[in-house]
Design a protein around this motif. Structure first.
Motif, short mmCIF file in Angstrom:
data_model
loop_
_atom_site.label_atom_id
_atom_site.label_comp_id
_atom_site.label_asym_id
_atom_site.label_seq_id
_atom_site.Cartn_x
_atom_site.Cartn_y
_atom_site.Cartn_z
N GLU A 248 0.86 -1.17 0.00
CA GLU A 248 0.00 0.00 0.00
C GLU A 248 0.90 1.22 0.00
O GLU A 248 1.95 1.23 0.60
N ARG A 249 0.49 2.23 -0.72
CA ARG A 249 1.19 3.51 -0.71
C ARG A 249 0.13 4.58 -0.94
O ARG A 249 -0.90 4.30 -1.53
N ARG A 250 0.42 5.78 -0.53
CA ARG A 250 -0.48 6.86 -0.91
C ARG A 250 -0.39 7.01 -2.42
O ARG A 250 0.69 7.09 -2.99
N CYS A 258 1.94 10.58 -11.29
CA CYS A 258 1.88 11.67 -10.31
C CYS A 258 3.02 11.64 -9.30
O CYS A 258 3.24 12.61 -8.59
N ARG A 260 4.06 9.97 -6.33
CA ARG A 260 4.28 9.78 -4.90
C ARG A 260 4.49 8.35 -4.43
O ARG A 260 4.99 8.13 -3.33
N GLU A 286 12.84 1.31 1.70
CA GLU A 286 12.05 2.48 2.05
C GLU A 286 10.57 2.13 2.13
O GLU A 286 9.71 2.80 1.58
N ASP B 285 2.40 19.30 -6.96
CA ASP B 285 2.63 18.84 -5.60
C ASP B 285 4.14 18.82 -5.38
O ASP B 285 4.91 19.03 -6.32
N LEU B 291 3.26 15.42 3.99
CA LEU B 291 1.93 14.90 3.66
C LEU B 291 1.91 14.15 2.33
O LEU B 291 1.03 13.34 2.08
N TYR B 292 2.88 14.48 1.49
CA TYR B 292 2.94 13.92 0.14
C TYR B 292 2.82 12.40 0.13
O TYR B 292 2.13 11.83 -0.70
N LEU B 294 2.11 10.54 3.06
CA LEU B 294 1.42 10.04 4.26
C LEU B 294 0.21 9.21 3.86
O LEU B 294 -0.65 9.67 3.12
N GLU B 295 0.14 7.99 4.38
CA GLU B 295 -0.99 7.11 4.05
C GLU B 295 -2.12 7.30 5.05
O GLU B 295 -1.89 7.79 6.17
N ARG B 302 8.26 8.15 4.01
CA ARG B 302 9.29 9.19 3.95
C ARG B 302 8.93 10.36 4.86
O ARG B 302 8.84 11.50 4.44
#
Lengths: 287, 362
Positions: A248-250, A258, A260, A286, B285, B291-292, B294-295, B302
């Protein structure tokens, strides 16, 4: 399923940022903070063309609130709807939890890669899930059960904080009843009436000690659980090539644009979410 | 080859601005910025603007789609949504941009209009960005040679040139009281207004070459082309190196380097609604904000400043070599000139080029 070599998302009008509209037809409470949403894409042609592989994800959106990524966890053989199990956590998921039936949402998908179930044929499979981490494994387990003769012994090790936090209780009951798959359940702390194992998932994996010979382990759960399960599996003798996880990642775009969700040069949204431990070991540490 | 007198520039701009939005560098309260050209505007050519030209093809904010909720009057539970793409492709001419900005846009082509080229990363099939492609197709680039590069410029060290602009449609180079015009594409050639120009003879073309050569010599090379080949593998090896911490210690995490950078291309997607209608937009962004990444679970791969800074450098000089075979830096020097903490990207690169990797790394 495997006849669709590249299930990538084209999007309406060839625009992969545009979602298809879908309707909620059923909402199943799984735990106090997780609900499963069953969606049907409104456009009949898009619905008919939606083919996904076990482990792939989609972006679900509420117009005016935003978009978030979820794994498609219906069985690849359940063609009546797409299911997503969603924990109430952030802005989008909190609003999703307020939805009623016949609500309109956006769906972009399928996105990302999937579990290499063809490479797993002839092997013993060990599925290790924690909490909502059973969701990505569910379509794979469904696929494997539907093609039972192509696989060896099947074991599910599934843990949650409390008995109330176990997802897919119906599936667990069916799997236990029908046989052909060993189900090991665990909770973190003892609870009244709990007759199965007590302990954290990595410890249960060590205790159950699945044999690494001709086996593949597939695991998903909170990052901390994954970390220790990977260590437990390696101690049991599983080689990095025999272990798969889904990350899972944002994410925002889901298309590798994009930025991230990278781990080193790889984007979890398109190069993943499924990685073997061997692949992860080649990437910067990471997680 | 043709030349246009400096006195004729505004006449030329008036001519090509018919039905097209032309942006030119202008001095706005002491800052050189690209701004829409109107007849009579004073223009300020030669040298980089504060912001790069990436916003022509990748705006700071753009709508991706618009939506409108409709409630059925008879059955209020029955809600439908109208959804339509908000893709725009205005005809634009970016006039007077620097060669490094052209390189920056060419870099964005690699990200947003990626052709595959046998690179394994980016999934089973590289997705392309239709919003970028639409704008890119309708945007002409008129570059102006940098004859006096700033002392923070290092485009040549990144494989570029202050006086060549492959990928642009026209390249102008100032010689005395004229701009020599090099036509680089057919659609660039269509911008030429013959009556405002004159033909150059052979000796004048030689003068152009000599002016360009002198401009190139004004910028020192920070490292050799062979040396920089080692950068990606060296950064890969140095991922866990202890020096990342002191190097990033002064960073404010303000993100200004990413907003000014012609190659930084991360974006956020967010919805905005008022009443029953609204839109989904994307905006620039920055990987420098916690926040970039942050889940929703609270996990953040990071969270530490060092990790964010390291990711930015590794992305530009290592990861992009692995995924696209290009560096994510064109040497424009903006991040060096405008970093409030005085961090110098060139020094960071030099540090890792010269570092003894055999030393203890953590």
């Amino acid at each position: 399923m495997s006849s669709y070599a590249q299930p990538i998302y084209q999007g309406p009008g060839g625009n992969p940022f545009m979602p298809y509209l879908a309707t909620t037809i059923e909402i199943v409470p799984e735990t106090p903070n997780i609900k499963s949403f069953r969606l049907v894409i409104n456009d009949p042609e898009a619905r008919a063309n939606f083919h996904f592989e076990p482990g792939q994800v989609a972006q679900i959106s509420l117009f005016g609130i935003g978009e978030a990524t979820f794994v498609i966890n219906s069985s690849p053989y359940e063609n009546d709807y797409l299911q997503f199990s969603i924990m109430k956590a952030g802005e989008v998921t909190s609003e999703l939890h307020e939805l009623s039936l016949r609500s309109q949402v956006g769906v972009r998908g399928p996105l990302g890669n999937w579990f290499p179930y063809d490479k797993m044929e002839g092997k013993h499979l060990v599925f290790i899930g924690g909490g909502l981490g059973l969701a990505p494994l569910r379509p794979l387990i469904s696929y494997v059960l539907a093609n039972r003769d192509r696989y060896g012994d099947l074991t599910v090790i599934y843990g949650a904080r409390t008995p109330n936090d176990l997802c897919y209780k119906d599936d667990l009951a069916v799997w236990k009843r029908q046989g052909g798959i060993r189900v090991v359940l665990a909770i973190d702390q003892p609870a009244p009436g709990w007759e199965y194992k007590v302990g954290f998932v990595p410890a249960v994996v060590t205790e159950v000690a699945p044999a690494p010979e001709n086996a593949v382990a597939i695991t998903c759960g909170p990052p901390i659980m994954i970390k220790f399960v990977l260590q437990a599996l390696e101690k049991l003798g599983f080689a990095p090539e025999q272990i798969y996880t889904t990350l899972e990642r944002r994410m925002k775009c889901g298309l590798g644009l994009c930025g991230r969700c990278n781990i080193g040069p790889r984007y979890v949204c398109v190069d993943g979410p499924v990685f073997s431990l061997a692949q992860l070991k080649a990437l910067p540490n990471e997680l | 080859m043709r030349a246009i007198s400096v006195d004729n520039l505004s006449r030329w701009l008036d001519n090509i601005a018919q039905g097209v939005s032309v942006w030119v560098p202008q001095d706005i309260e002491g800052t050189r910025l690209l701004a829409p050209y109107h007849t009579g505007d004073e223009i300020s050519l030669g040298g980089p603007c504060r912001l790069s030209a990436k916003e022509f093809v990748f705006p700071k904010t753009e709508y991706m789609l618009r939506f409108e909720y409709h409630k059925s009057p008879d059955d209020p539970e029955n809600v439908t949504i109208d959804l339509k793409s908000a893709m725009e492709a205005p005809r634009t001419i970016a006039f007077g941009i620097t060669p490094c900005d052209v390189q920056g846009i060419k870099f964005l082509d690699e990200v947003f209009a990626w052709q595959g080229s046998g690179v394994e990363s980016c999934g089973p099939q590289g997705y392309q960005d239709p919003y970028f492609k639409a704008r890119r197709a309708n945007c002409l680039l008129v570059a102006v040679s940098c004859l006096e590069p700033d002392n923070t410029c290092f485009c040549q060290s990144m494989g570029g040139s202050p006086v060549e602009a492959p990928g642009a449609d026209l390249l102008l180079t100032r010689i005395n009281h004229e701009y020599v015009i090099e036509v680089l594409t057919k659609r660039g050639g269509e911008l030429i207004v013959e009556t405002l120009c004159r033909e150059l003879d052979k000796s004048e073309a030689d003068a152009l070459e000599s002016a360009k050569r002198k401009a190139g010599e004004r910028q020192e090379l920070l490292w050799g082309p062979q040396e920089v080949e080692d950068l990606a593998p060296r950064l890969g090896e140095a991922f866990e190196h202890r020096d990342w911490k002191p190097i990033s210690a002064n960073c404010y995490s303000c993100g200004i380097c990413t907003y000014l950078c012609p190659t930084c291309h991360c974006f956020n997607i967010a919805d905005e609604a008022r009443g029953s209608q609204g839109g989904r937009m994307r905006c620039w962004d920055t990987c420098m904000f916690p926040l970039y990444s942050l889940e929703a679970s609270g996990h953040n791969p990071r969270e530490a400043l060092m990790k964010r800074y390291r990711n930015r450098i590794e992305h530009k000089f290592n990861y992009l070599i692995a995924s696209k075979h290009v560096f994510g830096c064109v040497g424009c020097g903006r991040c060096v000139r405008h970093c409030p903490a005085g961090l110098d990207l060139r020094q960071v690169v030099l540090h890792f080029l010269k570092l003894d990797l055999k030393e203890v790394t953590t």
